[in-house]
Design a protein around this motif. Structure first.
Motif, PDB file in Angstrom:
ATOM      1  N   ALA A 179       0.838  -1.204   0.000  1.00 29.57           N
ATOM      2  CA  ALA A 179       0.000   0.000   0.000  1.00 29.57           C
ATOM      3  C   ALA A 179       0.869   1.249   0.000  1.00 29.57           C
ATOM      4  O   ALA A 179       0.616   2.206  -0.741  1.00 29.57           O
ATOM      5  N   ALA A 180       1.909   1.236   0.823  1.00 28.11           N
ATOM      6  CA  ALA A 180       2.815   2.385   0.896  1.00 28.11           C
ATOM      7  C   ALA A 180       3.550   2.582  -0.419  1.00 28.11           C
ATOM      8  O   ALA A 180       3.839   3.722  -0.817  1.00 28.11           O
ATOM      9  N   GLN A 181       3.846   1.484  -1.107  1.00 25.76           N
ATOM     10  CA  GLN A 181       4.535   1.619  -2.384  1.00 25.76           C
ATOM     11  C   GLN A 181       3.650   2.301  -3.425  1.00 25.76           C
ATOM     12  O   GLN A 181       4.108   3.169  -4.171  1.00 25.76           O
ATOM     13  N   ALA A 182       2.378   1.922  -3.483  1.00 27.54           N
ATOM     14  CA  ALA A 182       1.464   2.576  -4.423  1.00 27.54           C
ATOM     15  C   ALA A 182       1.350   4.071  -4.124  1.00 27.54           C
ATOM     16  O   ALA A 182       1.356   4.905  -5.043  1.00 27.54           O
ATOM     17  N   LEU A 183       1.274   4.406  -2.837  1.00 26.29           N
ATOM     18  CA  LEU A 183       1.251   5.810  -2.439  1.00 26.29           C
ATOM     19  C   LEU A 183       2.520   6.528  -2.872  1.00 26.29           C
ATOM     20  O   LEU A 183       2.489   7.637  -3.411  1.00 26.29           O
ATOM     21  N   SER A 184       3.650   5.889  -2.624  1.00 26.27           N
ATOM     22  CA  SER A 184       4.941   6.524  -2.849  1.00 26.27           C
ATOM     23  C   SER A 184       5.209   6.785  -4.323  1.00 26.27           C
ATOM     24  O   SER A 184       5.694   7.865  -4.694  1.00 26.27           O
ATOM     25  N   VAL A 185       4.911   5.811  -5.193  1.00 27.65           N
ATOM     26  CA  VAL A 185       5.157   6.012  -6.623  1.00 27.65           C
ATOM     27  C   VAL A 185       4.323   7.178  -7.149  1.00 27.65           C
ATOM     28  O   VAL A 185       4.809   8.005  -7.931  1.00 27.65           O
ATOM     29  N   ALA A 186       3.077   7.266  -6.704  1.00 27.25           N
ATOM     30  CA  ALA A 186       2.229   8.384  -7.128  1.00 27.25           C
ATOM     31  C   ALA A 186       2.770   9.713  -6.621  1.00 27.25           C
ATOM     32  O   ALA A 186       2.781  10.713  -7.344  1.00 27.25           O
ATOM     33  N   ALA A 187       3.236   9.741  -5.368  1.00 30.76           N
ATOM     34  CA  ALA A 187       3.757  10.987  -4.788  1.00 30.76           C
ATOM     35  C   ALA A 187       5.060  11.406  -5.448  1.00 30.76           C
ATOM     36  O   ALA A 187       5.273  12.586  -5.753  1.00 30.76           O
TER      37      ALA A 187
END
Length: 410
Positions: free
Chosen positions: A367-375
């Motif tokens: 979940a954090a990875q999906a957030l991070s790539v978008a950010a």
């Protein structure tokens, strides 16, 4: 005899080849004239000076890119509704198609995105192309059913910026392709895990580990033991130049000016431009890997201290540095392991920082990875706005996406 009927389409392929081989900085008139069997005077007659030439090339590449996306639009003409899983699968297929069948153009686009943060005028030239892509993502995500509570087109637009440059470098690796597939799916299924027994979390750990097992041909020296005192004082300036302006900006003259040393002194310690780039990239990679690991327990405060400025990398610098490493890996195979490591580690810091707010195990590293790539994609996308506004854009993106997680976990 110089050709007098040159069209932008005549020079696009050789120009994209030059960028793919040596970066955007290599796109100058004389080498391009040699590759197109014409003369510099003929190029300037038809296309003007270098900035005018770049504008023509961007316009021509944009037209071809639009045709690519129009092809996907035609495929979807009869499709009115797509579930979140179907949407994720479709996005993954589009990204794969983009980097496999249109690699040179995708690389040119990524080079321009990086240059827009530091090369005056590129951001203005690139804006219509970015608008085209956002329009496509909006057309696509408009078919999402049920509709998302947020603008998924904006999210996907940012996400694709960061993911594309890594795909260009890593697409041949099955572990990367699986990691991307899992991350995109979480992007469209609300980020959080379906539960403690969710298979995607287990798959994520499998491919996360596998992507970290590539042999490090670059040979990163984590302790920088091979550098003497004079070299150590210089490498920070090299890495800062890469972060701020890209690898093509690294020259002996530019580094000597930043470091305040004579060009002859710099050449004594770093004989070639390749030596400079290697030292700068090694410094970036070492610092990034250290920062990913060295988070204290007080809300994610970073403890790494830089040699030159005695401060940690900012989120802007981390985003640009990892983007630069991935972009360089497309033409420097020895950097593939480094790029893969940076991609698989996306979200580690974010997970450590946000787990205090989201202690529920469904907020997991995937979940954090999906957030991070978008950010991170948003940071790179907003690069031309400067540090403050780019950071604000990324913070707003994270807050919006974190709101989805709060709803899912409530």
């Amino acid at each position: 005899m110089a050709r007098r009927d040159l069209l932008p389409t005549d020079i696009l392929t050789p120009a994209l080849d030059m960028v793919a081989e040596e970066g955007l900085g290599a796109l100058t008139l004389r080498p391009l004239a040699q590759r197109t069997n014409t003369s510099v005077s003929a190029l300037t007659y038809h296309f003007g000076v270098k900035d005018d030439l770049l504008r023509h090339l961007i316009s021509t590449a944009r037209t071809e890119d639009q045709a690519f996306f129009d092809g996907w639009r035609r495929r979807l003409d009869a499709v009115n509704s797509l579930s979140s899983v179907e949407m994720a699968n479709l996005v993954e297929a589009i990204l794969s198609d983009m980097v496999n069948c249109h690699q040179r153009r995708a690389l040119f686009f990524s080079e321009l995105v990086q240059a827009s943060a530091h090369q005056p005028g590129v951001d203005i030239m690139l804006l219509p192309w970015l608008d085209d892509r956002l329009r496509f993502w909006r057309d696509l995500t408009g078919r999402l059913s049920p509709a998302a509570d947020i603008d998924m087109a904006e999210v996907l637009h940012a996400y694709a910026i960061d993911e594309t440059v890594h795909a260009l470098a890593l697409e041949a690796l099955p572990a990367y392709r699986w990691l991307r597939r899992l991350t995109v799916r979480r992007l469209f299924t609300g980020f959080v895990s379906a539960g403690p027994a969710a298979g995607d979390a287990d798959l994520f750990r499998v491919f996360y580990d596998e992507l970290g097992q590539l042999p490090d041909a670059f040979g990163v020296d984590h302790e920088a033991a091979a550098l003497n005192h004079k070299q150590a004082a210089i490498v920070g300036h090299i890495s800062e130049l890469i972060v701020s302006a890209g690898i093509e900006a690294v020259t002996h003259r530019a580094v000597a000016g930043r470091a305040g040393v004579a060009a002859s002194t710099l050449a004594y310690h770093f004989r070639t431009q390749e030596d400079l780039v290697k030292a700068g990239l090694e410094d970036i990679i070492r610092r990034l890997q250290t920062q990913v690991s060295d988070l204290t327990a007080d809300g994610g405060r970073q403890t790494f201290v830089r040699e030159v400025s005695h401060r940690p990398y900012s989120s802007i610098e981390i985003a640009r540095a990892t983007f630069a490493v991935a972009l360089s890996a497309t033409r420097r195979p020895q950097l593939l392991a480094c790029a893969a490591d940076m991609r698989r580690r996306r979200g580690i810091n974010l997970h450590k920082i946000l787990k205090a707010e989201f202690p529920d195990p469904r907020f997991d590293p995937l979940a954090a990875q999906a957030l991070s790539v978008a950010a991170i994609g948003q940071i790179v996308l907003s690069g031309s706005k400067g540090h403050t506004e780019a950071s604000r854009d990324a913070t707003e993106r994270l807050e919006t996406l974190s709101g989805i997680i709060r709803q899912k976990l409530s």
